[in-house]
Motif scaffolding. Structure first.
Motif, short mmCIF file in Angstrom:
data_model
loop_
_atom_site.label_atom_id
_atom_site.label_comp_id
_atom_site.label_asym_id
_atom_site.label_seq_id
_atom_site.Cartn_x
_atom_site.Cartn_y
_atom_site.Cartn_z
N LEU A 35 0.68 -1.18 -0.07
CA LEU A 35 -0.05 0.14 -0.08
C LEU A 35 0.86 1.19 -0.07
N THR A 36 0.67 1.97 -1.21
CA THR A 36 1.47 3.21 -0.89
C THR A 36 0.39 4.62 -1.35
N PRO A 37 0.13 5.07 -0.45
CA PRO A 37 -0.63 6.31 -0.54
C PRO A 37 -0.13 7.44 -0.98
N ALA A 38 -0.85 8.30 -2.13
CA ALA A 38 -0.28 9.52 -2.59
C ALA A 38 -1.36 10.60 -2.07
N SER A 39 -1.27 11.71 -2.59
CA SER A 39 -2.03 12.72 -2.31
C SER A 39 -3.86 12.49 -2.20
N ASP A 40 -4.19 11.82 -3.14
CA ASP A 40 -5.48 11.47 -3.20
C ASP A 40 -6.01 10.20 -3.51
N ALA A 41 -4.94 9.51 -3.53
CA ALA A 41 -5.21 7.99 -4.40
C ALA A 41 -4.26 7.03 -3.45
N LEU A 42 -4.89 5.71 -3.07
CA LEU A 42 -4.07 4.64 -2.24
C LEU A 42 -3.72 3.93 -3.49
N ASN A 43 -2.46 3.73 -3.93
CA ASN A 43 -1.87 2.53 -4.70
C ASN A 43 -1.59 1.23 -4.04
N LEU A 44 -2.16 0.24 -4.96
CA LEU A 44 -2.20 -1.03 -4.32
C LEU A 44 -1.42 -2.05 -5.56
N TYR A 45 -0.52 -2.76 -4.83
CA TYR A 45 0.20 -3.62 -5.62
C TYR A 45 0.50 -5.06 -5.28
N ALA A 46 0.20 -6.06 -6.21
CA ALA A 46 0.06 -7.38 -5.60
C ALA A 46 0.68 -8.30 -6.73
N THR A 47 1.27 -9.58 -6.18
CA THR A 47 1.93 -10.52 -7.11
C THR A 47 1.83 -11.69 -6.88
N ASP A 48 2.23 -12.50 -7.73
CA ASP A 48 2.47 -13.96 -7.31
C ASP A 48 3.50 -14.43 -7.88
N LEU A 106 -2.18 -5.52 12.57
CA LEU A 106 -1.88 -6.51 11.81
C LEU A 106 -0.24 -6.41 11.47
N GLN A 107 0.36 -7.68 11.80
CA GLN A 107 1.82 -7.52 11.35
C GLN A 107 2.22 -7.38 10.06
N THR A 108 3.29 -6.62 9.73
CA THR A 108 3.62 -6.17 8.24
C THR A 108 4.90 -6.72 8.21
N LEU A 109 5.36 -6.79 6.81
CA LEU A 109 6.79 -7.17 6.36
C LEU A 109 7.38 -6.02 6.01
N GLU A 110 8.73 -6.29 6.10
CA GLU A 110 9.56 -5.18 5.39
C GLU A 110 9.39 -5.05 4.13
N ILE A 111 9.40 -3.41 3.87
CA ILE A 111 9.13 -3.11 2.14
C ILE A 111 10.12 -3.68 1.48
N SER A 112 11.15 -4.12 1.65
CA SER A 112 12.13 -4.50 0.90
C SER A 112 12.17 -5.71 0.53
N ASP A 113 11.15 -6.73 1.20
CA ASP A 113 10.73 -8.03 0.97
C ASP A 113 10.03 -8.20 -0.38
N PHE A 114 9.32 -6.85 -0.72
CA PHE A 114 8.55 -7.00 -1.94
C PHE A 114 9.14 -6.93 -3.14
N PRO A 115 8.73 -7.94 -4.07
CA PRO A 115 9.41 -7.96 -5.17
C PRO A 115 9.21 -6.50 -6.09
N SER A 116 10.50 -6.18 -6.82
CA SER A 116 10.15 -4.85 -7.44
C SER A 116 9.46 -5.47 -8.82
N MET A 117 8.68 -4.41 -9.15
CA MET A 117 7.84 -4.55 -10.34
C MET A 117 8.52 -4.08 -11.61
N PRO A 118 8.48 -4.96 -12.54
CA PRO A 118 9.24 -4.72 -14.01
C PRO A 118 8.44 -3.37 -14.78
N GLU A 119 9.07 -2.71 -15.36
CA GLU A 119 8.72 -1.50 -15.97
C GLU A 119 7.48 -1.69 -16.86
N THR A 120 6.48 -1.05 -17.17
CA THR A 120 5.31 -1.45 -17.93
C THR A 120 5.47 -0.58 -19.36
#
Length: 368
Positions: A35-48, A106-120
């Motif tokens: 979850l990454t909030p910006a000024s007026d939007a909450l951006n959400l990223y998920a991957t398998d 809720l317990q969270t994980l380190e942000i660095s654990d999340f995979p980087s997203m390839p450029e679109t």
């Protein structure tokens, strides 16, 4: 991070992210969403690891930041909540969830654990949302049936085939081929062999879409689809899909029978009451003004029912797997369907035109 968000808005996006999050339970980070909030939007990223989902929803931000939250748990909390608004507040390695009188941590994980997203890549080419939604409905059941040849990975997915004039979605399991297509002048040519789970994910996104167009791009390893604010990207199956055009008979075959789809489907369902796993062959007997469906099982009995039809050419009988034929009729949409077959032992083409989709289903006959 300290944000306030409409419960229904976030619940909808988490529901789509949850499809990816629950696939690989042995890799904990895949069960989390960034979850990454910006000024007026909450951006959400998920991957398998193979597919990724990016979306957003409106937010009121009190303080910025990022947090990795467990998708399934947060989704269940919001689903059970009766509050209109939910507040998420980061507190070290935890996120506090508050909605109405409900409180949780809720317990969270380190942000660095999340995979980087390839450029679109830049997405400019477009496919009609209604067509893509209907096309998936036409071909999905063939993938679900399972491959006749398990080592042929192309039988575990659907081919998105875009030429300069036509866009098609195609699937096969080795016994049959389903092709859903529509005219698309000026389209950006592309081919993408989508895995079955990606087809399902795309269907889920399309079911909730108000947009009339889906933008897409395809590179060497991935396909990308943007539907409004949502981006879905998936790795492609590496195997080459066979030339399905060589399998589809031209629209000249005789005899040709044109049958009301609903009448034919009803007759098939009734006649199939006497079918068994060992007796799956349905005989289609074409006469001047009817297609008669019949089945026989030695340990049960037999059943027959004529269906009014317009028949052109010499009449004869041919047998087909009753389940495969019924699945076509269930997927074909409303209106008439046509059957074309050059000889009783050659592949038959079953066709329909409904919902703006030219649908062709090629099925091999069964011997007696």
């Amino acid at each position: 991070m300290d944000i306030r968000v409409n419960r229904t808005d976030l619940l909808r996006e988490l529901g789509l992210a949850r499809r990816l999050a629950e696939r690989k339970a042995t890799i904990p980070v895949y069960g989390y969403a960034l979850l990454t909030p910006a000024s007026d939007a909450l951006n959400l990223y998920a991957t398998d690891g193979e597919s990724r989902f990016v979306t957003s929803c409106p937010v009121t931000m009190e303080q910025g930041g990022q947090a990795l939250v467990p998708v399934r748990m947060l989704h269940e909390m919001l689903r059970q909540s009766v509050a209109d608004e939910v507040r998420l507040t980061q507190d070290g390695q935890r996120v506090k969830v508050a909605g109405g009188s409900f409180r949780s941590t809720l317990q969270t994980l380190e942000i660095s654990d999340f995979p980087s997203m390839p450029e679109t890549p830049k997405l400019e080419a477009m496919i009609g949302t209604a067509f893509l939604r209907a096309a998936i409905d036409r071909v999905r059941f063939v993938i679900e049936a399972g491959a006749v040849s398990p080592n042929q990975s192309y039988q575990h997915g659907a081919l998105l085939d875009v030429t300069e004039t036509v866009v098609a979605l195609v699937s096969t399991d080795g016994r049959r081929v389903a092709v859903a297509e529509t005219a698309h002048p000026g389209a950006a040519a592309a081919q993408a062999l989508l895995p079955r789970k990606a087809v399902d994910d795309l269907a889920a996104l399309l079911a909730d879409a108000d947009e009339t167009e889906v933008t897409y791009a395809v590179d060497e390893v991935r396909a990308y689809f943007r539907i409004g604010r949502r981006l879905f990207a998936t790795q492609l199956l590496a195997e080459k899909f066979p030339n399905y055009r060589r399998v589809v008979p031209p629209q000249k075959g005789e005899p040709e029978a044109t049958v009301p789809r609903d009448l034919w489907l009803g007759a098939m369902r009734r006649v199939m009451l006497v079918s068994t796993e060992a007796a799956r062959r349905a005989t289609l007997a074409l006469s001047r003004d009817a297609v008669t469906v019949s089945m026989r099982a030695a340990d049960i009995g037999d059943a027959t029912e004529p269906v009014p039809a317009t028949v052109r050419g010499t009449a004869w009988e041919a047998g087909f797997d009753s389940a495969c034929l019924t699945e076509f009729l269930e997927a074909a949409g409303t209106g008439d369907v046509r059957m074309e077959q050059a000889t009783p032992t050659s592949p038959a083409a079953f066709r329909s035109d409904a919902d703006g989709v030219r649908y062709t289903y090629v099925l091999m006959p069964m011997s007696v």
